[in-house]
Design a protein around this motif. Structure first.
Motif, mmCIF file in Angstrom:
data_model
loop_
_atom_site.group_PDB
_atom_site.id
_atom_site.type_symbol
_atom_site.label_atom_id
_atom_site.label_comp_id
_atom_site.label_asym_id
_atom_site.label_seq_id
_atom_site.Cartn_x
_atom_site.Cartn_y
_atom_site.Cartn_z
ATOM 1 N N VAL A 33 1.927 -4.910 -3.715
ATOM 2 C CA VAL A 33 2.479 -4.004 -2.615
ATOM 3 C C VAL A 33 1.049 -3.917 -1.783
ATOM 4 C CG1 VAL A 33 4.364 -3.564 -4.264
ATOM 5 C CG2 VAL A 33 2.364 -2.255 -3.950
ATOM 6 N N LEU A 34 1.041 -2.792 -0.853
ATOM 7 C CA LEU A 34 0.317 -2.155 -0.665
ATOM 8 C C LEU A 34 0.769 -0.955 -0.282
ATOM 9 C CD1 LEU A 34 1.060 -3.704 3.849
ATOM 10 C CD2 LEU A 34 -0.303 -4.278 1.405
ATOM 11 N N SER A 35 -1.354 -0.582 -0.423
ATOM 12 C CA SER A 35 -1.591 1.009 -0.704
ATOM 13 C C SER A 35 -1.597 1.298 -0.422
ATOM 14 C CB SER A 35 -1.548 1.280 -2.254
ATOM 15 O OG SER A 35 -2.511 2.381 -2.211
ATOM 16 N N ASN A 36 -1.817 2.662 1.426
ATOM 17 C CA ASN A 36 -2.414 2.523 2.539
ATOM 18 C C ASN A 36 -2.957 1.017 3.043
ATOM 19 O OD1 ASN A 36 -2.226 5.687 2.178
ATOM 20 N ND2 ASN A 36 -4.525 5.605 1.098
ATOM 21 N N GLY A 37 -1.947 0.574 3.209
ATOM 22 C CA GLY A 37 -2.553 -0.859 4.024
ATOM 23 C C GLY A 37 -3.229 -1.610 2.991
ATOM 24 N N THR A 38 -3.897 -1.656 2.508
ATOM 25 C CA THR A 38 -4.307 -2.236 1.252
ATOM 26 C C THR A 38 -3.531 -3.267 0.000
ATOM 27 O OG1 THR A 38 -6.643 -0.595 1.247
ATOM 28 C CG2 THR A 38 -6.930 -2.399 -0.136
ATOM 29 N N SER A 39 -4.111 -4.484 -0.401
ATOM 30 C CA SER A 39 -3.295 -4.838 -1.090
ATOM 31 C C SER A 39 -3.082 -3.949 -2.727
ATOM 32 C CB SER A 39 -2.800 -6.488 -1.451
ATOM 33 O OG SER A 39 -4.342 -6.923 -1.773
ATOM 34 N N LEU A 40 -2.409 -4.632 -3.911
ATOM 35 C CA LEU A 40 -2.736 -3.827 -5.142
ATOM 36 C C LEU A 40 -1.917 -4.388 -5.811
ATOM 37 C CD1 LEU A 40 -3.381 -0.644 -5.883
ATOM 38 C CD2 LEU A 40 -1.039 -0.563 -4.930
ATOM 39 N N ARG A 41 -1.889 -5.022 -7.068
ATOM 40 C CA ARG A 41 -1.131 -5.132 -7.687
ATOM 41 C C ARG A 41 -0.521 -3.864 -8.665
ATOM 42 N NH1 ARG A 41 -3.409 -11.121 -8.425
ATOM 43 N NH2 ARG A 41 -4.193 -11.314 -5.887
ATOM 44 N N SER A 42 0.369 -4.002 -8.213
ATOM 45 C CA SER A 42 1.831 -3.414 -8.727
ATOM 46 C C SER A 42 1.587 -3.076 -10.529
ATOM 47 C CB SER A 42 3.016 -2.773 -8.084
ATOM 48 O OG SER A 42 3.590 -4.118 -8.658
ATOM 49 N N CYS A 43 1.444 -4.091 -11.175
ATOM 50 C CA CYS A 43 1.499 -4.305 -12.570
ATOM 51 C C CYS A 43 0.959 -3.929 -13.081
ATOM 52 C CB CYS A 43 2.112 -6.000 -12.834
ATOM 53 S SG CYS A 43 0.545 -6.890 -13.379
ATOM 54 N N VAL A 44 -0.987 -3.209 -12.366
ATOM 55 C CA VAL A 44 -1.405 -2.728 -13.462
ATOM 56 C C VAL A 44 -2.262 -1.939 -13.026
ATOM 57 C CG1 VAL A 44 -2.920 -4.956 -14.142
ATOM 58 C CG2 VAL A 44 -2.613 -4.047 -11.952
ATOM 59 N N VAL A 45 -1.683 -1.067 -12.106
ATOM 60 C CA VAL A 45 -1.939 0.361 -11.858
ATOM 61 C C VAL A 45 -0.871 1.899 -12.272
ATOM 62 C CG1 VAL A 45 -2.319 2.539 -9.742
ATOM 63 C CG2 VAL A 45 -2.686 -0.885 -9.956
ATOM 64 N N PRO A 46 -0.779 2.437 -13.064
ATOM 65 C CA PRO A 46 0.122 3.651 -13.217
ATOM 66 C C PRO A 46 1.269 4.585 -12.282
ATOM 67 C CG PRO A 46 -1.771 3.728 -14.982
ATOM 68 C CD PRO A 46 -1.982 2.352 -13.593
ATOM 69 N N ALA A 47 1.422 4.774 -11.547
ATOM 70 C CA ALA A 47 2.695 4.899 -10.522
ATOM 71 C C ALA A 47 2.203 6.272 -9.977
ATOM 72 C CB ALA A 47 3.860 4.746 -11.093
ATOM 73 N N ALA A 48 1.741 7.235 -11.467
ATOM 74 C CA ALA A 48 1.537 8.473 -11.111
ATOM 75 C C ALA A 48 0.050 8.902 -10.175
ATOM 76 C CB ALA A 48 1.207 8.521 -12.457
ATOM 77 N N ARG A 49 -0.857 7.903 -10.810
ATOM 78 C CA ARG A 49 -1.808 7.567 -10.043
ATOM 79 C C ARG A 49 -2.016 7.818 -8.267
ATOM 80 N NH1 ARG A 49 -5.895 3.954 -13.494
ATOM 81 N NH2 ARG A 49 -5.963 4.846 -15.120
ATOM 82 N N LEU A 50 -0.813 6.981 -7.957
ATOM 83 C CA LEU A 50 -0.891 7.177 -6.713
ATOM 84 C C LEU A 50 -0.070 7.923 -5.253
ATOM 85 C CD1 LEU A 50 0.406 3.553 -6.624
ATOM 86 C CD2 LEU A 50 -1.523 3.997 -6.197
ATOM 87 N N GLY A 51 0.299 8.689 -5.932
ATOM 88 C CA GLY A 51 0.841 10.174 -5.009
ATOM 89 C C GLY A 51 -0.089 10.299 -4.033
ATOM 90 N N GLY A 52 0.589 10.629 -2.527
ATOM 91 C CA GLY A 52 -0.420 10.810 -1.537
ATOM 92 C C GLY A 52 -0.352 9.539 -0.746
ATOM 93 N N ARG A 53 -0.385 8.372 -1.345
ATOM 94 C CA ARG A 53 -0.306 7.220 -0.695
ATOM 95 C C ARG A 53 1.089 6.801 0.295
ATOM 96 N NH1 ARG A 53 -5.100 3.346 -3.659
ATOM 97 N NH2 ARG A 53 -6.154 5.033 -4.702
ATOM 98 N N GLU A 54 0.457 5.775 1.227
ATOM 99 C CA GLU A 54 1.765 5.659 1.883
ATOM 100 C C GLU A 54 1.959 4.437 0.712
ATOM 101 O OE1 GLU A 54 4.571 4.277 3.734
ATOM 102 O OE2 GLU A 54 4.192 6.508 3.843
ATOM 103 N N LEU A 55 3.039 3.975 0.276
ATOM 104 C CA LEU A 55 3.569 2.780 -0.532
ATOM 105 C C LEU A 55 3.929 1.708 1.029
ATOM 106 C CD1 LEU A 55 3.689 3.690 -4.087
ATOM 107 C CD2 LEU A 55 1.315 2.783 -3.110
ATOM 108 N N THR A 56 4.160 0.189 0.382
ATOM 109 C CA THR A 56 4.661 -0.446 1.400
ATOM 110 C C THR A 56 4.924 -1.547 0.543
ATOM 111 O OG1 THR A 56 3.238 0.432 3.783
ATOM 112 C CG2 THR A 56 5.094 -1.793 2.882
ATOM 113 N N THR A 57 6.133 -1.926 0.399
ATOM 114 C CA THR A 57 6.882 -3.269 -0.501
ATOM 115 C C THR A 57 7.594 -3.958 0.830
ATOM 116 O OG1 THR A 57 9.385 -2.430 -0.697
ATOM 117 C CG2 THR A 57 7.717 -1.380 -2.122
ATOM 118 N N LEU A 58 7.919 -4.867 -0.278
ATOM 119 C CA LEU A 58 8.962 -6.315 0.618
ATOM 120 C C LEU A 58 9.805 -5.197 1.398
ATOM 121 C CD1 LEU A 58 8.868 -9.115 1.400
ATOM 122 C CD2 LEU A 58 9.659 -9.742 0.110
#
Length: 155
Positions: free
Chosen positions: A49-74
């Motif tokens: 997925v995208l996190s602030n426009g950068t690709s991110l592997r969503s299976c290994v990053v805890p969701a709680a760490r991503l508050g405040g970021r713009e996430l984009t899925t397919l």
């Protein structure tokens, strides 16, 4: 743990254990099934997925760490007018998906690449997608699709 994620332009409050991977939150809590579970260790790219426009592997990053970021899925990958994104159109035109399991991750990695480098060379495309696995062998069509989308976006 309760926290808010901004996904595809909308705020979502979720209550999950703080170590819950983003992929599980997207699929199980938000019903966004574009990102796929592939390897579970961030090596195949199916969950990209995208996190602030950068690709991110969503299976290994805890969701709680991503508050405040713009996430984009397919599901959030769209042209400005709401139509399918040029990448999506190009993947269809080039018949870039065979089984299509890897395609959501490929599309999101390609979107990040084109955001950073609007006119990538074939070598740059292959390098950017090197860590996204496709068992069907559709790589050449995927590269052509990204080149087609880059040309369309450059107009």
């Amino acid at each position: 743990m309760s926290f808010t994620l901004k996904v595809n332009g909308r705020a979502h409050t979720v209550d999950v254990p703080e170590d819950t991977p983003l992929l599980y939150v997207l699929r199980d809590e938000l019903g966004l099934n574009g990102a796929k579970y592939g390897c579970g260790v961030g090596q195949c790219g199916a969950c990209t997925v995208l996190s602030n426009g950068t690709s991110l592997r969503s299976c290994v990053v805890p969701a709680a760490r991503l508050g405040g970021r713009e996430l984009t899925t397919l599901e959030g990958l769209r042209a400005p007018d709401g139509a399918p994104h040029p990448l999506q159109k190009a993947f269809l035109a080039e018949q870039a998906g065979q089984c299509a399991y890897c395609i959501p991750g490929m599309l999101m990695a390609a979107a990040a690449l084109l955001r950073e480098k609007p006119r990538p060379s074939e070598a740059e495309i292959r390098t950017a997608l090197d860590a996204n696995l496709c068992r069907c062998g559709s790589h050449n069509r995927i590269v052509r699709a990204i080149q087609r989308a880059a040309a369309e976006l450059a107009k």
